[in-house]
Scaffold this motif. Structure first.
Motif, PDB file in Angstrom:
ATOM      1  N   UNK A  27      16.348   0.990   6.387  1.00 18.71           N
ATOM      2  CA  UNK A  27      15.200   0.532   5.578  1.00 18.71           C
ATOM      3  C   UNK A  27      13.938   0.490   6.440  1.00 18.71           C
ATOM      4  N   UNK A  28      14.097   0.003   7.672  1.00 21.65           N
ATOM      5  CA  UNK A  28      12.943  -0.143   8.579  1.00 21.65           C
ATOM      6  C   UNK A  28      12.232   1.190   8.822  1.00 21.65           C
ATOM      7  N   UNK A  29      12.994   2.280   8.812  1.00 16.60           N
ATOM      8  CA  UNK A  29      12.387   3.611   8.998  1.00 16.60           C
ATOM      9  C   UNK A  29      11.403   3.957   7.882  1.00 16.60           C
ATOM     10  N   UNK A  30      11.600   3.361   6.714  1.00 11.33           N
ATOM     11  CA  UNK A  30      10.785   3.688   5.537  1.00 11.33           C
ATOM     12  C   UNK A  30       9.675   2.678   5.259  1.00 11.33           C
ATOM     13  N   UNK A  31       9.707   1.539   5.956  1.00  6.62           N
ATOM     14  CA  UNK A  31       8.685   0.508   5.689  1.00  6.62           C
ATOM     15  C   UNK A  31       7.381   0.934   6.342  1.00  6.62           C
ATOM     16  N   UNK A  32       6.589   1.691   5.597  1.00  3.56           N
ATOM     17  CA  UNK A  32       5.304   2.172   6.109  1.00  3.56           C
ATOM     18  C   UNK A  32       4.359   2.467   4.953  1.00  3.56           C
ATOM     19  N   UNK A  33       3.113   2.652   5.296  1.00  2.00           N
ATOM     20  CA  UNK A  33       2.095   2.941   4.274  1.00  2.00           C
ATOM     21  C   UNK A  33       2.501   4.128   3.414  1.00  2.00           C
ATOM     22  N   UNK A  34       2.235   4.020   2.118  1.00  2.00           N
ATOM     23  CA  UNK A  34       2.445   5.145   1.217  1.00  2.00           C
ATOM     24  C   UNK A  34       3.820   5.223   0.584  1.00  2.00           C
ATOM     25  N   UNK A  35       4.723   4.330   0.998  1.00  2.00           N
ATOM     26  CA  UNK A  35       6.089   4.328   0.452  1.00  2.00           C
ATOM     27  C   UNK A  35       6.196   3.212  -0.586  1.00  2.00           C
ATOM     28  N   UNK A  36       6.874   3.484  -1.699  1.00  3.43           N
ATOM     29  CA  UNK A  36       7.054   2.433  -2.703  1.00  3.43           C
ATOM     30  C   UNK A  36       8.230   1.541  -2.315  1.00  3.43           C
ATOM     31  N   UNK A  37       8.176   0.286  -2.764  1.00  4.46           N
ATOM     32  CA  UNK A  37       9.278  -0.622  -2.451  1.00  4.46           C
ATOM     33  C   UNK A  37      10.560  -0.190  -3.160  1.00  4.46           C
ATOM     34  N   UNK A  38      10.425   0.523  -4.262  1.00  3.42           N
ATOM     35  CA  UNK A  38      11.600   1.058  -4.963  1.00  3.42           C
ATOM     36  C   UNK A  38      12.344   2.076  -4.092  1.00  3.42           C
ATOM     37  N   UNK A  39      11.598   2.842  -3.307  1.00  4.32           N
ATOM     38  CA  UNK A  39      12.231   3.813  -2.405  1.00  4.32           C
ATOM     39  C   UNK A  39      13.092   3.106  -1.358  1.00  4.32           C
ATOM     40  N   UNK A  40      12.626   1.957  -0.880  1.00  7.88           N
ATOM     41  CA  UNK A  40      13.416   1.178   0.077  1.00  7.88           C
ATOM     42  C   UNK A  40      14.735   0.753  -0.559  1.00  7.88           C
ATOM     43  N   UNK A  41      14.639   0.298  -1.804  1.00  7.15           N
ATOM     44  CA  UNK A  41      15.826  -0.168  -2.516  1.00  7.15           C
ATOM     45  C   UNK A  41      16.834   0.960  -2.708  1.00  7.15           C
ATOM     46  N   UNK A  42      16.339   2.129  -3.094  1.00  9.19           N
ATOM     47  CA  UNK A  42      17.237   3.274  -3.317  1.00  9.19           C
ATOM     48  C   UNK A  42      17.946   3.676  -2.032  1.00  9.19           C
TER      49      UNK A  42
END
Length: 256
Positions: A27-42
């Protein structure tokens, strides 16, 4: 009723916690500007399922997602959405894993980009208060010793300690006795015994401790709309030093 865990049960929780800790790294790899929180969940759900486990939160009391994602002034239980992460946000990610009949639980608050120093300090102190609490999770201490350690550290820095939401025991169930408040008095509460598995999880506000619940029935926000941070580990009470089953190591590797 409090269920003390056998070494065999603790080993199963440890395996669950390892999957969870690695999921947090993904998840930490994706926590950045421009990413939706839904993408983290998926991504979290995909990773957990790929490791023959299940997300503990999904469908728990009707909660529809694998992660609780709480942005800025949301304290906990925020729902993943189309919200796009922005520079300066803080993103609290809370996740649980169910594996071989046992749960683990862990949360981490991420700073995205240029977070101001006041908010960075909130994150630092909240994480410190987690470890202050863990230091007291030893045989012969009282539950209130954990609570007091968290509260004292956070309040001495001028922060608000949320009282309505608490840590908890866990094992075959995601939430078991005892409740583990983040405020309390030394020497109060049950005497801690070897094999007690608990989630310690300070929820600390930049402003006052007061919170409100949104109309969705889940999302908890600060009443004054100031930022809030949340850090959590699954730990085992031991004789001289608590054993931490979850790890932030994979998150920190992802941020390098």
């Amino acid at each position: 009723m409090i269920f003390y865990k056998t070494e065999e049960e603790i080993e199963l929780i440890r395996q669950s916690a390892l999957i969870l800790s690695k999921a947090h790294g993904e998840i930490a790899l994706l926590v950045k500007e421009g990413v939706s929180t839904l993408e983290l969940d998926k991504r979290a759900e995909e990773f957990i399922l790929d490791h023959n486990a299940k997300p503990s939160f999904k469908n728990y009391n009707g909660f529809p997602y694998s992660l609780c994602i709480s942005v800025n002034s949301t304290v906990v239980h925020g729902m993943p959405s189309e919200y796009i992460i922005k520079d300066g946000d803080i993103i609290s990610v809370d996740c649980g894993v169910y594996h071989k009949a046992y749960h683990s639980d862990c949360a981490y608050t991420h700073a995205v980009g240029n977070v101001n120093d006041e908010v960075k300090e909130l994150l630092t102190v909240t994480e410190e208060s987690l470890y202050k609490g863990i230091e007291k999770a030893t045989v012969g201490s009282r539950l209130g010793d954990i609570s007091f350690a968290v509260q004292q550290h956070a309040e001495n820095k001028g922060y608000g300690v949320v009282r309505e939401l608490v840590g908890h025991g866990l094992g075959r169930n995601l939430h078991e006795a005892p409740e583990v408040p983040n405020y309390g008095r030394r020497g109060q509460g049950i005497k801690l015994q070897n094999g007690l598995v608990i989630a310690i999880e300070p929820m600390i506000n930049l402003g006052t401790r007061n919170i409100v619940q949104e109309d969705d029935g889940w999302t908890i926000k600060t009443r004054d709309n100031k930022p809030s941070a949340h850090f959590e580990h699954t730990v085992v009470v031991r004789k001289d030093k608590a054993e931490i089953l979850t790890s932030f190591e994979y998150i920190k590797q992802a941020k390098q």
